[in-house]
Motif scaffolding. Structure first.
Motif, mmCIF file in Angstrom:
data_model
loop_
_atom_site.group_PDB
_atom_site.id
_atom_site.type_symbol
_atom_site.label_atom_id
_atom_site.label_comp_id
_atom_site.label_asym_id
_atom_site.label_seq_id
_atom_site.Cartn_x
_atom_site.Cartn_y
_atom_site.Cartn_z
ATOM 1 N N ILE A 31 -14.232 -3.188 -4.443
ATOM 2 C CA ILE A 31 -13.013 -3.345 -3.650
ATOM 3 C C ILE A 31 -13.407 -3.589 -2.203
ATOM 4 C CG2 ILE A 31 -10.912 -2.169 -2.866
ATOM 5 C CD1 ILE A 31 -10.881 -0.793 -5.611
ATOM 6 N N SER A 33 -12.081 -4.483 1.439
ATOM 7 C CA SER A 33 -10.856 -4.570 2.258
ATOM 8 C C SER A 33 -10.763 -5.945 2.919
ATOM 9 C CB SER A 33 -10.817 -3.439 3.298
ATOM 10 O OG SER A 33 -12.099 -3.195 3.831
ATOM 11 N N ILE A 36 -9.433 -8.450 0.453
ATOM 12 C CA ILE A 36 -7.988 -8.288 0.189
ATOM 13 C C ILE A 36 -7.193 -8.905 1.352
ATOM 14 C CG2 ILE A 36 -6.101 -6.695 -0.362
ATOM 15 C CD1 ILE A 36 -8.127 -4.706 -1.417
ATOM 16 N N GLU A 72 -3.176 1.877 -2.309
ATOM 17 C CA GLU A 72 -2.473 1.226 -3.423
ATOM 18 C C GLU A 72 -3.490 0.620 -4.388
ATOM 19 O OE1 GLU A 72 -1.009 -1.622 -5.916
ATOM 20 O OE2 GLU A 72 -2.120 -2.351 -4.171
ATOM 21 N N ARG A 73 -4.537 0.010 -3.828
ATOM 22 C CA ARG A 73 -5.522 -0.685 -4.678
ATOM 23 C C ARG A 73 -6.300 0.296 -5.567
ATOM 24 N NH1 ARG A 73 -7.753 -2.252 -7.969
ATOM 25 N NH2 ARG A 73 -9.229 -3.949 -8.290
ATOM 26 N N ARG A 76 -4.830 1.791 -8.940
ATOM 27 C CA ARG A 76 -4.615 0.966 -10.149
ATOM 28 C C ARG A 76 -5.565 1.411 -11.270
ATOM 29 N NH1 ARG A 76 -4.379 -5.111 -7.701
ATOM 30 N NH2 ARG A 76 -3.053 -4.643 -5.911
#
Ligand code: AP5
Length: 222
Positions: A31, A33, A36, A72-73, A76
């Motif tokens: 992930i 940032s 995104i 939020e990510r 999941r």
């Protein structure tokens, strides 16, 4: 307990390059940032338009926006077995917010590889970086060239130079890192989870050191 890794290091240290590889190996998502934000910019979302105002000039996107987005990510289901966080946290506020989020999810940060690279090398790496339009795959004109000039090896999309990789912006990003992100080295060192990796080495050697670190984590977890 789900295990998260935080990849720490200055802009251009190779966090993205290494995090993608390690994530694939461990079968957990990477992930980023920054990715995104760039994806949002491409899709012209409100978040993307806001973030771009900061990214373009090498400043950090405000904490509240970034924390909400990453929160939020990681909630999941694809993060059920953990994740690699690349570029987050980047300020003491973000680090504290991450601790709280993970506590609420019954997760922990198991290791923080800190990829250390000399400043001169960072400028060289960022000024030669090529990024793919479609999925953000990363190459370097000299150190990691694509097979066909200007084309991504993985998805065939166009390679471009990021706007924030211009020399003046790169220097500013490094200053911002020194002021706002460097304190996190001490934050994680005090908790005994920081592992310094010599990022000045070739890509494969850095990967080798990271793999060694992961094996040790595995052994100590029984
Ligand atoms: P982000 O996209 O996260 O940028 P960054 O942290 O500045 O990191 P980079 O992507 O520039 O570098 P990297 O360490 O991933 O290196 P890479 O593997 O690509 O963030 C961009 C912006 O978004 C920020 O400035 C900020 O505005 C905003 N943002 C993001 N997160 C935020 C947050 N949490 N809070 C607030 N704002 C946030 O490698 C670089 C180059 O070197 C490549 O060309 C690669 O091929 C090459 N390379 C890699 N390793 C080696 C090696 N060992 N030897 C030779 N070349 C190498």
């Amino acid at each position: 307990m789900k295990n998260f890794y935080v990849f720490l290091g200055p802009p251009g240290a190779g966090k993205g390059t290494q995090a993608k590889f390690v994530a694939k190996m461990l079968g957990i998502p990477q992930i980023s940032s920054g990715d995104i934000f760039r994806e949002n910019k491409k899709n012209k979302t409100e978040l993307g338009i806001l973030a771009d105002e900061y990214i373009r000039v090498g400043e950090l996107v405000p904490d509240d926006v970034t924390i909400r987005m990453v929160g939020e990510r990681i909630s999941r289901t694809d993060c059920d077995a953990g994740a690699i966080l690349d570029g987050f946290p980047r300020t003491p506020n973000q680090a504290k917010a991450l601790d709280k989020m993970l506590e609420g999810m019954n997760c922990q940060i198991i290791q923080v590889p800190y990829i250390a690279v000399d400043e001169e090398e960072l400028v060289e790496r960022l000024s030669g970086r090529l990024t793919c339009r479609e999925q953000g795959h990363v190459f370097h004109k000299k150190y990691n060239p694509p097979k066909v000039a200007g084309v991504c090896d993985f998805d065939g999309s166009e390679l471009y130079q990021r706007e924030d990789d211009r020399p003046e912006t790169v220097k500013h990003r490094i200053r911002v890192y020194e002021q706002q992100t460097r304190p996190l080295i001490e934050y994680y060192k005090e908790r005994g989870i920081l592992v310094k990796i010599d990022g000045n080495q070739a890509i494969e050697q850095v990967t080798g050191d990271l793999m060694e670190m992961l094996e040790k984590v595995d052994e100590s977890n029984g």
